[in-house]
Design an enzyme around this catalytic site. Structure first.
Site, PDB file in Angstrom:
ATOM      1  CB  THR A  96      40.235  41.257  36.934  1.00  0.00           C
ATOM      2  OG1 THR A  96      39.609  40.257  37.735  1.00  0.00           O
ATOM      3  CG2 THR A  96      41.614  40.743  36.559  1.00  0.00           C
ATOM      4  CE1 TYR A 122      40.481  38.171  32.483  1.00  0.00           C
ATOM      5  CE2 TYR A 122      39.955  37.775  34.793  1.00  0.00           C
ATOM      6  CZ  TYR A 122      39.848  38.548  33.653  1.00  0.00           C
ATOM      7  OH  TYR A 122      39.110  39.705  33.688  1.00  0.00           O
TER       8      TYR A 122
END
Ligand code: UDP
Length: 347
Positions: free
Chosen positions: A121, A145
């Site tokens: 990501t 995350y």
């Protein structure tokens, strides 16, 4: 034709990937715990192993499956993916996104599965500087995350340095939209992303309108909140590089072609390089839906970065990837069409 492992294959991005692979004549073996995914999202012929990617049960099932018909490679989508949740439950994110990933990669090493593609990501970059973000931009995740994905990247690099085989890491920007043929889409009801929420808002208003066609008050049935209007951007709202989920699947197909022969680990950013503001996205969703849902200006959301835009030149130079849906309207239209379909199938 190859046999490919797709973890998280019943989820949002993974299910688009499965349809694309099957459409090209590949066989897919899916691992999914169905915590957010749906078995109905899978294409015909997909084999589902239900469980946690890093568990001993799944390792045993993989060994049996691989002995029956060898896996050519693995695409690993299964993950926890909510930034806000990761702030509340960081350990859950490290357990799933880092430890489970490395356990799975260890099993695949033992089975000698040749290649591995990790879903990563743009959140690994954290607060970015400069115009477009290339793969060599400094990494400094702003959330657990992002950190959990970065640690998975690092662990995989170490593992592949020892084991041989090919590793590719794809760092996605803001994934949105749905399969234009409506075979699958984003079905997670509690999604927090802007385009999904805007599509849900449209559908809620349309349903309220159907129930009470004469009540003008239905306008208050739902609304969108802009999280922050005082950012240093042209219209005061944050800028993001929204990329169609089918182009994410296409990037995997293109990268997969480069992995047949062993190669050095490679990182690729996946996005279009043209960011849109929150206001622009909401205006686009109003336009394509014909529904003028209310828009309320709210305070900034913790953890948001001002501007994220992708430099995907490496991906375009080293693979045959060509974006097919680099258009905000198409992204909004397909996201909305999927949301309407979901609403039609629920009472
Ligand atoms: N956003 C917003 N209202 C919402 C959801 C999101 O204003 O209801 C904004 C959010 O603050 C960010 C952008 O939209 O600036 C994209 O957010 P999203 O959660 O879709 O993706 P992120 O970039 O955070 O991964």
């Amino acid at each position: 034709m190859s046999r490919i492992l797709v973890t998280g294959g019943a989820g949002y991005i993974g299910s688009h990937m499965c349809w694309e692979l099957v459409g090209r004549g590949h066989e897919v073996l899916v691992i999914d715990d169905l915590s957010t995914g749906h078995e109905s999202s899978l294409p015909p012929g997909a084999i589902l192993l239900r469980g946690q990617v890093g568990s001993a049960e799944i390792a045993a099932m993989l060994a049996r499956e691989h002995a029956r018909s060898p896996l050519a490679g693995a695409m690993h989508f299964a993950a926890k993916a909510r930034v806000d949740e990761s702030v509340r439950l960081p350990d859950l994110y490290f357990a799933h996104n880092t430890q489970q990933t490395l356990a799975l990669a260890g099993t695949l090493r033992d089975l000698d599965v040749p290649w591995f593609i990790l879903s990563s990501t743009a959140a690994v970059y954290g607060n970015t500087s400069g115009d477009l973000i290339g793969e060599d931009h400094a990494v400094a995740p702003a959330s657990p995350y992002g950190e959990s994905k970065l640690r998975a990247e690092q662990g995989l690099r170490e593992l592949f340095a020892k084991r041989g085989g090919s590793l590719a890491i794809l760092r996605y920007f803001n994934v949105a939209g749905a399969d234009p043929e409506m075979r699958t889409g984003q079905s997670t009801p509690e999604a927090s992303h802007l385009i999904k929420l805007a599509a849900q808002t449209v559908v809620k208003m349309e349903r309220a309108q159907e129930r009470e066609p004469k009540a003008g008050a239905t306008a208050s049935a739902s609304q969108m909140i802009i999280h922050g209007t005082d950012y240093p951007t042209p219209d005061g709202t944050c800028l993001r590089d929204y990329v169609h989920v089918m182009d994410i699947a296409g990037a995997h197909l293109a990268v997969m072609e480069t992995l047949a022969k062993p190669r050095e680990p490679r990182v690729y950013n996946v996005g279009y390089g043209k960011p849109y503001s929150v206001r622009e996205v909401l205006a686009c969703m109003r336009e394509v839906s014909g529904v003028n849902f209310p828009i309320v200006e709210g305070p900034r959301r913790a953890g948001d970065v001002v501007r994220v835009a992708c430099d995907s030149r490496r991906l375009q130079a080293e693979t045959a990837w060509t974006p097919r849906f680099a258009n905000l309207e198409v992204i909004c239209k397909t996201a909305l069409a999927w949301e309407r379909r979901l609403a039609a199938s629920t009472p």
